[in-house]
Design a protein around this motif. Structure first.
Motif, PDB file in Angstrom:
ATOM      1  N   ASP A 110       0.815  -1.199   0.000  1.00 54.55           N
ATOM      2  CA  ASP A 110       0.000   0.000   0.000  1.00 54.55           C
ATOM      3  C   ASP A 110       0.853   1.255   0.000  1.00 54.55           C
ATOM      4  N   SER A 111       2.063   1.183   0.542  1.00 54.78           N
ATOM      5  CA  SER A 111       2.912   2.358   0.642  1.00 54.78           C
ATOM      6  C   SER A 111       4.336   1.908   0.803  1.00 54.78           C
ATOM      7  N   VAL A 112       5.290   2.717   0.326  1.00 49.82           N
ATOM      8  CA  VAL A 112       6.685   2.399   0.554  1.00 49.82           C
ATOM      9  C   VAL A 112       7.210   3.123   1.773  1.00 49.82           C
ATOM     10  N   ASP A 113       6.383   3.892   2.458  1.00 52.12           N
ATOM     11  CA  ASP A 113       6.820   4.527   3.682  1.00 52.12           C
ATOM     12  C   ASP A 113       6.952   3.469   4.770  1.00 52.12           C
ATOM     13  N   PRO A 114       7.856   3.654   5.721  1.00 56.35           N
ATOM     14  CA  PRO A 114       7.950   2.713   6.838  1.00 56.35           C
ATOM     15  C   PRO A 114       6.603   2.581   7.532  1.00 56.35           C
ATOM     16  N   PRO A 115       6.302   1.406   8.083  1.00 60.86           N
ATOM     17  CA  PRO A 115       4.947   1.102   8.527  1.00 60.86           C
ATOM     18  C   PRO A 115       4.551   1.795   9.822  1.00 60.86           C
ATOM     19  N   ARG A 116       4.728   3.121   9.898  1.00 58.65           N
ATOM     20  CA  ARG A 116       4.188   3.864  11.026  1.00 58.65           C
ATOM     21  C   ARG A 116       2.787   4.352  10.680  1.00 58.65           C
ATOM     22  N   ALA A 117       2.547   4.614   9.400  1.00 60.41           N
ATOM     23  CA  ALA A 117       1.211   5.022   8.980  1.00 60.41           C
ATOM     24  C   ALA A 117       0.295   3.807   8.968  1.00 60.41           C
ATOM     25  N   GLU A 118      -0.989   4.071   9.050  1.00 56.40           N
ATOM     26  CA  GLU A 118      -1.946   2.971   8.995  1.00 56.40           C
ATOM     27  C   GLU A 118      -1.910   2.327   7.617  1.00 56.40           C
ATOM     28  N   VAL A 119      -1.924   1.015   7.601  1.00 52.40           N
ATOM     29  CA  VAL A 119      -1.907   0.261   6.355  1.00 52.40           C
ATOM     30  C   VAL A 119      -3.244  -0.448   6.202  1.00 52.40           C
ATOM     31  N   SER A 120      -3.796  -0.388   5.028  1.00 52.65           N
ATOM     32  CA  SER A 120      -5.087  -1.001   4.793  1.00 52.65           C
ATOM     33  C   SER A 120      -5.017  -2.506   5.012  1.00 52.65           C
ATOM     34  N   GLU A 121      -6.037  -3.069   5.657  1.00 51.10           N
ATOM     35  CA  GLU A 121      -6.101  -4.513   5.836  1.00 51.10           C
ATOM     36  C   GLU A 121      -6.521  -5.208   4.545  1.00 51.10           C
ATOM     37  N   ARG A 122      -7.093  -4.481   3.641  1.00 50.88           N
ATOM     38  CA  ARG A 122      -7.584  -5.067   2.402  1.00 50.88           C
ATOM     39  C   ARG A 122      -6.420  -5.438   1.492  1.00 50.88           C
ATOM     40  N   ARG A 123      -6.426  -6.662   1.011  1.00 48.15           N
ATOM     41  CA  ARG A 123      -5.375  -7.110   0.106  1.00 48.15           C
ATOM     42  C   ARG A 123      -5.565  -6.464  -1.266  1.00 48.15           C
ATOM     43  N   THR A 124      -4.498  -6.003  -1.865  1.00 48.85           N
ATOM     44  CA  THR A 124      -4.606  -5.406  -3.191  1.00 48.85           C
ATOM     45  C   THR A 124      -4.593  -6.504  -4.257  1.00 48.85           C
ATOM     46  N   PRO A 125      -5.189  -6.259  -5.423  1.00 46.49           N
ATOM     47  CA  PRO A 125      -5.144  -7.261  -6.497  1.00 46.49           C
ATOM     48  C   PRO A 125      -3.723  -7.666  -6.868  1.00 46.49           C
ATOM     49  N   GLN A 126      -2.790  -6.691  -6.870  1.00 47.65           N
ATOM     50  CA  GLN A 126      -1.416  -7.047  -7.245  1.00 47.65           C
ATOM     51  C   GLN A 126      -0.758  -7.924  -6.193  1.00 47.65           C
ATOM     52  N   GLU A 127      -1.000  -7.655  -4.926  1.00 43.23           N
ATOM     53  CA  GLU A 127      -0.482  -8.538  -3.876  1.00 43.23           C
ATOM     54  C   GLU A 127      -0.975  -9.969  -4.098  1.00 43.23           C
ATOM     55  N   LEU A 128      -2.246 -10.110  -4.413  1.00 45.45           N
ATOM     56  CA  LEU A 128      -2.825 -11.441  -4.593  1.00 45.45           C
ATOM     57  C   LEU A 128      -2.265 -12.137  -5.829  1.00 45.45           C
ATOM     58  N   LEU A 129      -2.103 -11.393  -6.907  1.00 48.02           N
ATOM     59  CA  LEU A 129      -1.568 -12.002  -8.119  1.00 48.02           C
ATOM     60  C   LEU A 129      -0.110 -12.409  -7.939  1.00 48.02           C
ATOM     61  N   LEU A 130       0.672 -11.592  -7.272  1.00 47.44           N
ATOM     62  CA  LEU A 130       2.053 -11.959  -6.993  1.00 47.44           C
ATOM     63  C   LEU A 130       2.117 -13.208  -6.122  1.00 47.44           C
ATOM     64  N   SER A 131       1.227 -13.295  -5.141  1.00 45.76           N
ATOM     65  CA  SER A 131       1.163 -14.475  -4.297  1.00 45.76           C
ATOM     66  C   SER A 131       0.793 -15.708  -5.116  1.00 45.76           C
TER      67      SER A 131
END
Length: 306
Positions: free
Chosen positions: A29-50
């Motif tokens: 969801d972001s390339v910033d270090p994970p201090r910001a809130e990250v969406s729990e929803r899986r992105t289509p690209q994450e799923l396709l890569l998996s």
């Protein structure tokens, strides 16, 4: 102590391309270090890569009918237009190859995507991915001009996947001895420099202080708790085993990106990393076989509809 210096030159377009592919692979969801809130929803690209990493890499499935992706991701609440748009975008960015036979589109891994999946595979399949190899730390300092913002994003995405946390702008640290030269070799830009050192903290330095500075431990612990809650009970699995195995892989990679594997003595006790690893191993054992069988059935079914 190990030291690397990086002073890239212009003109090697293949490395620039590789950097773009790596960013597409490692950032969610972001390339910033994970201090910001990250969406729990899986992105289509994450799923396709998996999907490709778990069910295509090193399997005899060079091309997969687009309808398979649409059906599998449909079980995970991803719409058909979103699946098609993501597949086409991954073709444009060089992650996928497309084959068209009449009205039937099929997709396979590009050589670049295969290389990237293999680079991350060792940690993905490790049974102890959150255990540091030794007491060393790698410290990296780099400077990239503001005029190369895309490069900065590429490099930060790669560093996060390699386990680095940010101490301050341009200064990152990771547990263990990290092959910084390999990371930096994937990225090129003029007027950019980097120095890296590997070793142990001096006497009197409290590692727990820089651990809390570089990583949001509360966020990481929440990610572990969420993963365990989602996957420890088979009753929560999506009904289609291919979809379930795909979602498991996406969630696991997201967790690996969040937790670099910090020494346990600097973490709250109890720390849930070992529980996450055990839950992941159990889920793989119950889902991998049914997913393979179901995917073979789906591929065969669509091949008969031509």
């Amino acid at each position: 102590m190990a030291l690397y210096e990086w002073n890239p030159k212009c003109g090697d377009l293949s490395r620039v391309r590789k950097g773009e592919l790596m960013q597409a692979y490692v950032e969610a969801d972001s390339v910033d270090p994970p201090r910001a809130e990250v969406s729990e929803r899986r992105t289509p690209q994450e799923l396709l890569l998996s999907f490709f990493g778990a069910l295509v890499l090193d399997h005899d499935r060079a091309l997969v009918n687009a309808r398979v992706f649409i059906d599998v991701l449909g079980y995970l609440d991803v719409s058909e237009p979103a699946v098609r748009a993501t597949l086409n975008r991954m073709v444009r960015t060089g992650l996928l190859d497309r084959s068209q036979t009449g009205r039937i589109a099929a997709f396979g891994m590009s050589s670049g995507m295969e290389e990237l999946l293999r680079q991350g595979r060792e940690r993905v399949v490790s049974s102890h991915p959150f255990t540091p190899a030794d007491d060393n730390w790698t410290l990296l300092s780099y400077s990239v001009p503001e005029t190369h913002r895309d490069l900065r994003r590429h490099l930060r995405a790669q560093l996060m996947w390699a386990g680095f946390g940010r101490l301050r702008d341009g200064l990152w640290i990771a547990p263990g001895v990290v092959d910084v030269a390999d990371i930096l070799a994937r990225t090129e830009a003029p007027d950019a420099r980097a120095f890296a050192f590997a070793g142990t903290p001096l006497a009197g330095i409290a590692p727990n202080e820089f651990v809390h500075t570089a990583w949001d431990l509360v966020h990481i612990e929440q990610q572990h708790r969420r993963f365990v809650e989602c996957w420890r009970n088979p009753a929560n699995d999506p009904p289609n085993p291919v979809a379930a195995f795909t979602a498991l892989g996406a969630d696991w990679v997201r967790l690996l990106r969040s937790d670099p594997g910090l020494p346990a003595r600097y973490l709250p006790d109890p720390w849930p990393a070992e529980q996450s690893a055990a839950v992941h191993d159990d889920a793989v054992k119950r889902l991998a076989g049914p997913a393979e069988d179901m995917l073979d059935h789906m591929i065969l079914s669509y091949s008969r509809r031509r």
